[in-house]
Design an enzyme around this catalytic site. Structure first.
Site, PDB file in Angstrom:
ATOM      1  N   GLY A   1      36.978 -28.701 -11.317  1.00 44.78           N
ATOM      2  CA  GLY A   1      36.375 -29.150  -9.783  1.00 44.78           C
ATOM      3  C   GLY A   1      35.257 -27.958 -10.094  1.00 44.78           C
ATOM      4  O   GLY A   1      35.432 -28.742  -8.109  1.00 44.78           O
TER       5      GLY A   1
ATOM      6  N   ALA B   1      35.570 -27.572 -16.248  1.00 45.87           N
ATOM      7  CA  ALA B   1      37.200 -28.682 -16.614  1.00 45.87           C
ATOM      8  C   ALA B   1      38.127 -28.794 -14.836  1.00 45.87           C
ATOM      9  O   ALA B   1      38.601 -29.062 -14.856  1.00 45.87           O
ATOM     10  CB  ALA B   1      37.590 -29.095 -17.564  1.00 45.87           C
TER      11      ALA B   1
ATOM     12  N   GLY C   1      32.565 -26.670  -9.968  1.00 50.23           N
ATOM     13  CA  GLY C   1      31.132 -26.478  -9.950  1.00 50.23           C
ATOM     14  C   GLY C   1      30.242 -26.052 -11.343  1.00 50.23           C
ATOM     15  O   GLY C   1      29.439 -25.400 -11.199  1.00 50.23           O
ATOM     16  N   GLY C   2      31.481 -24.980 -11.910  1.00 46.79           N
ATOM     17  CA  GLY C   2      30.804 -23.658 -12.505  1.00 46.79           C
ATOM     18  C   GLY C   2      29.777 -23.960 -13.697  1.00 46.79           C
ATOM     19  O   GLY C   2      27.998 -23.385 -13.984  1.00 46.79           O
ATOM     20  N   GLY C   3      29.254 -25.561 -14.408  1.00 43.89           N
ATOM     21  CA  GLY C   3      28.204 -25.189 -14.818  1.00 43.89           C
ATOM     22  C   GLY C   3      27.017 -25.895 -14.607  1.00 43.89           C
ATOM     23  O   GLY C   3      26.269 -25.677 -15.105  1.00 43.89           O
ATOM     24  N   SER C   4      27.609 -26.293 -13.621  1.00 38.77           N
ATOM     25  CA  SER C   4      26.358 -26.883 -12.287  1.00 38.77           C
ATOM     26  C   SER C   4      25.705 -25.739 -11.499  1.00 38.77           C
ATOM     27  O   SER C   4      24.183 -25.563 -11.544  1.00 38.77           O
ATOM     28  CB  SER C   4      26.430 -27.941 -11.300  1.00 38.77           C
ATOM     29  OG  SER C   4      27.014 -29.561 -12.307  1.00 38.77           O
TER      30      SER C   4
ATOM     31  N   ASP D   1      25.396 -32.578  -9.156  1.00 35.15           N
ATOM     32  CA  ASP D   1      25.704 -31.600  -8.112  1.00 35.15           C
ATOM     33  C   ASP D   1      25.035 -30.210  -8.142  1.00 35.15           C
ATOM     34  O   ASP D   1      25.198 -29.428  -7.611  1.00 35.15           O
ATOM     35  CB  ASP D   1      27.402 -30.246  -9.041  1.00 35.15           C
ATOM     36  CG  ASP D   1      28.656 -31.602  -8.350  1.00 35.15           C
ATOM     37  OD1 ASP D   1      28.203 -32.301  -7.780  1.00 35.15           O
ATOM     38  OD2 ASP D   1      29.658 -30.796  -9.590  1.00 35.15           O
TER      39      ASP D   1
ATOM     40  N   LYS E   1      31.801 -23.985  -6.095  1.00 35.31           N
ATOM     41  CA  LYS E   1      32.479 -24.661  -5.370  1.00 35.31           C
ATOM     42  C   LYS E   1      33.738 -24.843  -5.072  1.00 35.31           C
ATOM     43  O   LYS E   1      34.492 -25.097  -6.151  1.00 35.31           O
ATOM     44  CB  LYS E   1      30.815 -25.628  -4.080  1.00 35.31           C
ATOM     45  CG  LYS E   1      31.114 -26.364  -6.073  1.00 35.31           C
ATOM     46  CD  LYS E   1      31.639 -27.590  -5.563  1.00 35.31           C
ATOM     47  CE  LYS E   1      31.820 -28.801  -7.219  1.00 35.31           C
ATOM     48  NZ  LYS E   1      32.508 -29.715  -6.985  1.00 35.31           N
TER      49      LYS E   1
ATOM     50  N   PRO F   1      36.541 -21.761 -14.665  1.00 34.40           N
ATOM     51  CA  PRO F   1      36.889 -22.306 -15.279  1.00 34.40           C
ATOM     52  C   PRO F   1      36.438 -23.351 -15.305  1.00 34.40           C
ATOM     53  O   PRO F   1      35.609 -24.348 -14.559  1.00 34.40           O
ATOM     54  CB  PRO F   1      38.452 -22.306 -15.112  1.00 34.40           C
ATOM     55  CG  PRO F   1      38.284 -22.371 -13.869  1.00 34.40           C
ATOM     56  CD  PRO F   1      37.445 -21.539 -13.424  1.00 34.40           C
TER      57      PRO F   1
END
Ligand code: C5P
Length: 298
Positions: A111, A109, A113-116, A149, A17, A107
């Site tokens: 911003g 860290a 939203g990859g992990g979310s 997120d 995002k 990537p």
């Protein structure tokens, strides 16, 4: 979020995002911050494959397209994908187990939203694979327990306003495809430390209404002057790569470069696909970081 079957496996593309607008409305008693943010999902995706297991185990394996990202993806219980899978299993009493293979392109860290997005894809994907039958509202409830997120990604709208900690999601129509150049500098930023660095400016909070109106009527050039991120200054104080990346985007012909979320990635909203390719090609030859030329999800 896009789904496809591959034999007995379910494959899910989990999008990144960008925040086109982000106002911090104040600090809450629970330590989080109230936000108003406008997010769009974009064509840069992680891919997750969920494969049934004969035992109740949940196995996880990650392949990072960029080796440098591997150290930022925990393999222990703090991994959001594993926490999402275990939460769904505990809530539904499901003991089916799964193997989860992740191809990581977004990537950490940054911003974006990859992990979310990965964790939301895990809730939605395993709910399908396991046939646990939770509806969107129930998945939303689990998502909010895991992070701020995730709720945006559960319903996967092209664009939405998110309020509260970020978990109260109102989808908005986006009639036009938007074209971006995104650059992630070589260093990342921790969301918690950027929020800790934020100080209230004292002036009245900015609102996203005017930007949303411009985007809904397809006026990209007017929208550009309304892009805003209250975390830009705190993020730039913590990481000098942010200012350098925004300057480079500008030098390469990108208009009004902005930080996404808590950074460290920055982006320019381009006039059209041709403009994005021009800016993106210059950035690719000059930036030490990673560069993408991307659209909003179709
Ligand atoms: O919700 P999530 O786990 O992604 O947030 C990471 C950290 O960012 C939180 O622990 C909190 O310090 C900060 N945060 C915040 N206000 C928000 C979202 C995140 O202070 N609305």
């Amino acid at each position: 979020m896009r789904f496809r079957r591959q034999g007995s496996s379910l494959v899910v593309d989990a999008p990144a995002k960008l925040n086109l607008f982000l106002e911090v409305c104040g600090k809450r008693p629970d330590g989080y911050h109230d936000l108003e943010t406008l997010m769009v999902s974009i064509g840069l995706c992680d891919t997750l494959r969920f494969t049934p297991q004969t035992s109740p185990e949940i196995l996880f394996r990650v392949h990072c397209v960029h080796d440098a990202d591997a150290r930022d993806i925990p393999a222990d219980n703090s991994n959001l994908i594993l926490r999402a899978a275990r939460l769904l299993a505990a809530e539904t009493g499901c003991r089916a187990g799964a193997r989860i293979d992740l191809i990581k392109r977004i990537p950490p860290a940054s911003g974006m939203g990859g992990g979310s997005s990965d964790a939301a894809a895990t809730l939605v994907g395993l709910n399908r694979l396991w046939k646990t039958g939770l509806g969107c509202d129930e998945l939303d409830r689990l998502a909010a327990q895991l992070g701020s997120d995730l709720n945006f990604f559960i319903r996967s709208p092209r664009m939405a306003v998110c309020r509260g900690r970020g978990e109260v999601v109102t989808p908005r129509p986006l009639p036009r495809t938007l074209h971006f150049v995104v650059c992630r500098p070589t260093s990342g930023l921790s969301t918690a430390s950027v929020f800790r660095e934020w100080r209230t400016g004292g002036s009245s909070a900015q609102q996203s209404d005017s930007l949303i109106r411009q985007l809904e009527c397809g006026s990209v050039s007017a929208a550009r002057s309304e892009l805003y991120n209250a975390l830009s200054d705190p993020a730039a104080r913590l990481n000098s790569d942010i200012a350098a990346t925004r300057t480079l985007l500008e030098e390469c012909g990108g208009d009004a470069p902005l930080l996404t979320g808590s950074g460290s990635a920055c982006f320019s909203l381009c006039a059209n696909a041709r403009h994005a390719w021009q800016v993106g090609r210059r950035m690719l030859s000059r930036s030490p970081g990673r560069v993408w030329i991307v659209n909003t999800c179709t």
